[in-house]
Design an enzyme around this catalytic site. Sequence first.
Site, PDB file in Angstrom:
ATOM      1  N   GLN B  22      91.794 -17.316 -41.001  1.00 34.66           N
ATOM      2  CA  GLN B  22      91.341 -16.761 -39.720  1.00 34.66           C
ATOM      3  C   GLN B  22      90.075 -17.493 -39.265  1.00 34.66           C
ATOM      4  O   GLN B  22      89.925 -17.827 -38.087  1.00 34.66           O
ATOM      5  CB  GLN B  22      91.076 -15.254 -39.852  1.00 34.66           C
ATOM      6  CG  GLN B  22      92.325 -14.437 -40.211  1.00 34.66           C
ATOM      7  CD  GLN B  22      93.360 -14.330 -39.081  1.00 34.66           C
ATOM      8  OE1 GLN B  22      93.042 -14.533 -37.903  1.00 34.66           O
ATOM      9  NE2 GLN B  22      94.598 -14.026 -39.441  1.00 34.66           N
ATOM     10  N   ARG B  31      89.662 -23.875 -28.631  1.00 34.05           N
ATOM     11  CA  ARG B  31      90.504 -22.677 -28.579  1.00 34.05           C
ATOM     12  C   ARG B  31      89.689 -21.457 -28.173  1.00 34.05           C
ATOM     13  O   ARG B  31      90.049 -20.697 -27.266  1.00 34.05           O
ATOM     14  CB  ARG B  31      91.119 -22.456 -29.976  1.00 34.05           C
ATOM     15  CG  ARG B  31      92.122 -21.335 -30.068  1.00 34.05           C
ATOM     16  CD  ARG B  31      92.475 -21.036 -31.535  1.00 34.05           C
ATOM     17  NE  ARG B  31      91.554 -20.041 -32.072  1.00 34.05           N
ATOM     18  CZ  ARG B  31      91.876 -18.766 -32.339  1.00 34.05           C
ATOM     19  NH1 ARG B  31      93.116 -18.358 -32.168  1.00 34.05           N
ATOM     20  NH2 ARG B  31      90.977 -17.931 -32.789  1.00 34.05           N
ATOM     21  N   GLY B  55      99.318  -9.917 -32.750  1.00 33.65           N
ATOM     22  CA  GLY B  55      98.817 -10.733 -33.862  1.00 33.65           C
ATOM     23  C   GLY B  55      97.314 -10.871 -33.755  1.00 33.65           C
ATOM     24  O   GLY B  55      96.794 -11.951 -33.520  1.00 33.65           O
ATOM     25  N   GLU B  77      98.643  -6.265 -35.973  1.00 35.89           N
ATOM     26  CA  GLU B  77      98.597  -7.374 -36.933  1.00 35.89           C
ATOM     27  C   GLU B  77      99.471  -7.034 -38.138  1.00 35.89           C
ATOM     28  O   GLU B  77      99.368  -5.957 -38.716  1.00 35.89           O
ATOM     29  CB  GLU B  77      97.143  -7.609 -37.376  1.00 35.89           C
ATOM     30  CG  GLU B  77      96.962  -8.531 -38.566  1.00 35.89           C
ATOM     31  CD  GLU B  77      97.529  -9.947 -38.379  1.00 35.89           C
ATOM     32  OE1 GLU B  77      97.371 -10.517 -37.272  1.00 35.89           O
ATOM     33  OE2 GLU B  77      98.153 -10.459 -39.329  1.00 35.89           O
ATOM     34  N   GLU B 106     107.388  -6.079 -33.992  1.00 30.70           N
ATOM     35  CA  GLU B 106     108.790  -5.688 -33.842  1.00 30.70           C
ATOM     36  C   GLU B 106     109.032  -4.263 -34.333  1.00 30.70           C
ATOM     37  O   GLU B 106     109.997  -3.617 -33.922  1.00 30.70           O
ATOM     38  CB  GLU B 106     109.699  -6.651 -34.633  1.00 30.70           C
ATOM     39  CG  GLU B 106     109.846  -8.057 -34.035  1.00 30.70           C
ATOM     40  CD  GLU B 106     108.692  -9.001 -34.368  1.00 30.70           C
ATOM     41  OE1 GLU B 106     107.729  -8.579 -35.062  1.00 30.70           O
ATOM     42  OE2 GLU B 106     108.751 -10.165 -33.929  1.00 30.70           O
ATOM     43  N   GLU B 120      97.440 -15.178 -29.259  1.00 33.15           N
ATOM     44  CA  GLU B 120      97.318 -16.597 -29.598  1.00 33.15           C
ATOM     45  C   GLU B 120      98.447 -16.874 -30.576  1.00 33.15           C
ATOM     46  O   GLU B 120      98.297 -16.671 -31.779  1.00 33.15           O
ATOM     47  CB  GLU B 120      95.932 -16.880 -30.179  1.00 33.15           C
ATOM     48  CG  GLU B 120      95.583 -18.345 -30.111  1.00 33.15           C
ATOM     49  CD  GLU B 120      96.256 -19.166 -31.189  1.00 33.15           C
ATOM     50  OE1 GLU B 120      97.464 -19.476 -31.061  1.00 33.15           O
ATOM     51  OE2 GLU B 120      95.552 -19.476 -32.149  1.00 33.15           O
ATOM     52  N   GLU B 129     106.336 -22.145 -36.035  1.00 33.94           N
ATOM     53  CA  GLU B 129     106.051 -20.759 -36.429  1.00 33.94           C
ATOM     54  C   GLU B 129     106.900 -19.758 -35.653  1.00 33.94           C
ATOM     55  O   GLU B 129     107.008 -18.596 -36.055  1.00 33.94           O
ATOM     56  CB  GLU B 129     104.573 -20.371 -36.275  1.00 33.94           C
ATOM     57  CG  GLU B 129     103.624 -21.239 -37.081  1.00 33.94           C
ATOM     58  CD  GLU B 129     102.172 -20.792 -36.966  1.00 33.94           C
ATOM     59  OE1 GLU B 129     101.887 -19.619 -36.667  1.00 33.94           O
ATOM     60  OE2 GLU B 129     101.302 -21.666 -37.175  1.00 33.94           O
TER      61      GLU B 129
HETATM   62  N1  LIG Z   1     105.449 -10.353 -35.433  1.00 35.89           N
HETATM   63  C1  LIG Z   1     104.148 -10.183 -35.662  1.00 35.89           C
HETATM   64  N2  LIG Z   1     103.582  -8.944 -35.692  1.00 35.89           N
HETATM   65  C2  LIG Z   1     102.268  -8.784 -35.947  1.00 35.89           C
HETATM   66  N3  LIG Z   1     101.434  -9.815 -36.208  1.00 35.89           N
HETATM   67  C3  LIG Z   1     101.939 -11.064 -36.182  1.00 35.89           C
HETATM   68  C4  LIG Z   1     103.297 -11.304 -35.917  1.00 35.89           C
HETATM   69  N4  LIG Z   1     103.519 -12.644 -35.986  1.00 35.89           N
HETATM   70  C5  LIG Z   1     102.334 -13.207 -36.286  1.00 35.89           C
HETATM   71  N5  LIG Z   1     101.371 -12.267 -36.397  1.00 35.89           N
HETATM   72  C6  LIG Z   1      99.947 -12.496 -36.688  1.00 35.89           C
HETATM   73  O1  LIG Z   1      99.433 -13.209 -35.579  1.00 35.89           O
HETATM   74  C7  LIG Z   1      98.278 -13.919 -35.967  1.00 35.89           C
HETATM   75  C8  LIG Z   1      98.340 -15.261 -35.269  1.00 35.89           C
HETATM   76  S1  LIG Z   1      96.868 -16.216 -35.461  1.00 35.89           S
HETATM   77  C9  LIG Z   1      95.820 -15.590 -34.171  1.00 35.89           C
HETATM   78  C10 LIG Z   1      94.825 -14.559 -34.656  1.00 35.89           C
HETATM   79  C11 LIG Z   1      93.850 -14.036 -33.603  1.00 35.89           C
HETATM   80  N6  LIG Z   1      94.542 -13.410 -32.473  1.00 35.89           N
HETATM   81  C12 LIG Z   1      92.975 -15.150 -33.077  1.00 35.89           C
HETATM   82  O2  LIG Z   1      93.196 -15.576 -31.939  1.00 35.89           O
HETATM   83  O3  LIG Z   1      92.090 -15.601 -33.795  1.00 35.89           O
HETATM   84  C13 LIG Z   1      98.294 -13.974 -37.485  1.00 35.89           C
HETATM   85  O4  LIG Z   1      97.245 -13.218 -38.005  1.00 35.89           O
HETATM   86  C14 LIG Z   1      99.653 -13.396 -37.869  1.00 35.89           C
HETATM   87  O5  LIG Z   1      99.644 -12.675 -39.092  1.00 35.89           O
END
Ligand SMILES: Nc1ncnc2c1ncn2[C@@H]1O[C@H](CSCC[C@H](N)C(=O)O)[C@@H](O)[C@H]1O
Lengths: 360, 360
Positions: B22, B31, B55, B77, B106, B120, B129
Amino acid sequence: PPVDKGVDYAQYFCTYAFLYHQKDMLSDRVRMDAYFNAIFQNKHHFSGKTVLDVGTGSGILAIWSAQAGARKVYAVEATKVAEHARNLVKANNLQHLVEVIEGSIEDITLPEKVDVIISEWMGYFLLRESMFDSVICARDRWLKPTGVMYPSHARMWIAPIWTGLLDQKLGQYHLAMDDWHNFAEETNSYYGVDMSVLTKPFAEEQRKYYLQTSMWSDLKPNQVIGTAAVIKEIDCLTATVADIKEVGSKFSSSISTENTKLCGFGGWFDVHFRGRVEDPAGQEIELTTAPSVDHGTHWGQQAFLLHPALHVSKGDHLSISFFMDRSKENHRLMEVEVECDIQQYSGKPLKTLKNKYYIE
Amino acid sequence: PPVDKGVDYAQYFCTYAFLYHQKDMLSDRVRMDAYFNAIFQNKHHFSGKTVLDVGTGSGILAIWSAQAGARKVYAVEATKVAEHARNLVKANNLQHLVEVIEGSIEDITLPEKVDVIISEWMGYFLLRESMFDSVICARDRWLKPTGVMYPSHARMWIAPIWTGLLDQKLGQYHLAMDDWHNFAEETNSYYGVDMSVLTKPFAEEQRKYYLQTSMWSDLKPNQVIGTAAVIKEIDCLTATVADIKEVGSKFSSSISTENTKLCGFGGWFDVHFRGRVEDPAGQEIELTTAPSVDHGTHWGQQAFLLHPALHVSKGDHLSISFFMDRSKENHRLMEVEVECDIQQYSGKPLKTLKNKYYIE
Ligand SMILES: Nc1ncnc2c1ncn2[C@@H]1O[C@H](CSCC[C@H](N)C(=O)O)[C@@H](O)[C@H]1O
Ligand SMILES: Nc1ncnc2c1ncn2[C@@H]1O[C@H](CSCC[C@H](N)C(=O)O)[C@@H](O)[C@H]1O
C-alpha cells in the site's frame, strides 16, 4: 482445515512445473552424488525389484533406479513436468521399465505394491513444504511389508551461529523505517493525512519480514560458534504425520569460540540411506546440508536471527527450547518459537531470550 | 470457468494485505497528485454526496472524499488491510463519515446507492489484474442513475520503442542456454543420463521467461521512436466486462527517429477525471503513465521486445495488429499477440513480424 487443492497448486506445485527449477536441483552435486551413490552402491536393493519414485520431477531417480536393475519403476509426479520426465525416460531407452504417472501420489493407484520407495522430499530445514506427508501416504499404501525406504532416516540439527546477515537485515529494517517516517511526514504535509497510526503495524510487518523470517544462508563451519544438537530424528519406515507435524526439543549447547557474538541459530538437516534392519545397505550413504567449506547444497541452512547480538565466549552455556509448528494459513510453511537461557561459564545467568520466527 | 476464490486470494489479493505494498502506491506522487487534485478541484462532486471507494486499501481515497465534504463514504476492501484503513480513518477523525467494510465488492451490500464511485483499479498496462471487472460490478449495483465515476475514462497506448532491455534480456537468455549445455554435458558424463531431449523445451521455457514476458520499464520520451496510438478507449460509466475482456486493434505508426533500432513496443495508459456529461468536472484531471523524463509512476510502461532488433529510420511505416486476451490459467493475467508489417519510406516492404507475449 482440509487443504484446497487449487490453492495448494498455486502456492506450491506450480514452481516445480518449470524445468528451470528441476535443473536447479539436478545441478546440486552434493544432492545428486548422494542419491547416485545410494542407488548404485546398493544395487541389491534395486536389481529385479519394483520401485516407486514419489515426486519424480525430471525423472532422474526413476531413471537411475532402472539403470541399477529395477524390474519396474513407477514414477509419480503431480505437475506437468511429468511429460518431460516421460520424454527423458524414452530418450534414455527405459520406457519399458519406467512408467511415468501424472497425478498426486494421494490420488493415483498402482497395479502392485513395491519393494522400494525412493523420493527426494526434503525442503528447507527438512520439513518445509511438508512433502514427507505424501511419502508417508505412499509408504502406507504401496510399500510391501519387507520394503525399503530411500532415504531411510532423517535428522534436524540446530547450532548457535555468528552471521553477518544479522547486521545486514537490521540495517535494511532501519532503512525501511527511516523511509516510512519520511513517507508519513510527506503524506501529512502534501496530502493532509496523518499516517502515524500505521507506524506500529508497519514496523511489525517489516520486523517480521527482515528479522523474524528465517533466511537461507550458506554458513561456513567457523560460523558455528557452539555445539550442534539433533532436535529431531525420523525413521522414514515408521514415522507418522503426527510425528512430524510438530517438532519440539529442549537441548543445550556450549559456546566453543572465544569472544564472539551470538547472532542467532542455524538449522539444517541430513538424511541417510541405510536400507532396512533386515535388509541393510551394503554401503551407507549420507546426504548432509551442514555448514561446509565446499560442499554446500541448494538447501543451505536456515538462519534464525537474534537481535541485538549477544557477546558470548567459550564455555558459555545455552539452554534452548525449540518448537516448530505448521502455519495455520499454509500447511507447507512453518512457525518456530525459540527460548534460550544463557549462562556464563562462571554460572552467572546472562540473559533469557524468546523469539518467534516464520519459515516462509 | 468460474474463479476459485481461494486461488484468487493466493495469487492476487494476498500482496495487497501488506502495508508495504500500500505504501508503494501511496508513495507514487503522480498517482497521488492526480487523485488528490481530481477530488479537491471538483468538490461539488463530493460535497454532501455519498461515495463508494472500491478497493480502499489504506483508505486514502475514502479519507480524501470525506475531507472534500462527502456526507457518507463506503470504503470496501477485500483484504485484512481494511483493519488498517479503519484505524487510519479514526486517527484522522473521520469515523462518522467513512465506513470501512471488509469484503469483496462482489459479496457485500450497501444500505443505499451512491452518487460517486471512486477507485484506483488500474494495473500494469491498465487491465492487468482485471480489477475493473469489480468496478463494473459495483457500478451496476450501487451507482445512482445520475452518478459519477472517478476516474471517468481510460485509454491504452502503444508505440514503437528503442530499449537497452532487449540486449540485456537476449544476453541473459543466451547465458541461461550456455549454462544448460554445460549442465547437460555434466549430467551425461557424471551421472549417465542424456538430457538432450529436454534442451528444446528448456529453451522454450527460457525464451518465454526472458523474451516473451512483457517487462516493466521506465521509458524516456526519446526511447519512443515513432508515433504512439490509442488502442483502446474505455468510458467507465458504460463499459461492460465483455468490452474489456479482449482488446484488439489495428493501427499504424511511422518512425520519427533517424537510423535507430526497433527493439519492440511500449504499452502504457492514461485515465481522466471528467465527471459526467450532465455533471462535468470543473477541472479535468489527467493521470498519465506515458514515458516521461521526470514524472514516472510505479506502473512504468510494459515493454514487448522484438528480436532481433530491426534497423529502421524516419518515415518507415509500421502496420500493426494487436490482440490481447486474458490468460486461461489466471484471468488477472494477459496474453498478447502482435503482428507488424514494416515498410520503408520508399514503400519497399521490409519485414513481417509476429510475436506472442505474456503479461505476468
Ligand atoms: N473485488 C474487490 N473487492 C474489494 N477490494 C478489492 C477488490 N479487488 C481489489 N481490491 C482491493 O483494491 C485495492 C487496489 S489498490 C488501491 C488502494 C487504494 N484505493 C489507493 O488508491 O491507494 C487493493 O487493496 C485490493 O485488495
Ligand atoms: N503429493 C505429490 N504427488 C506427486 N508429486 C509430488 C507430490 N508432492 C510433491 N511432488 C513433486 O515432487 C517433486 C519434488 S522435487 C524432486 C524431483 C526429483 N525426484 C529429483 O530428485 O530431482 C516435485 O517435482 C513436486 O512436484
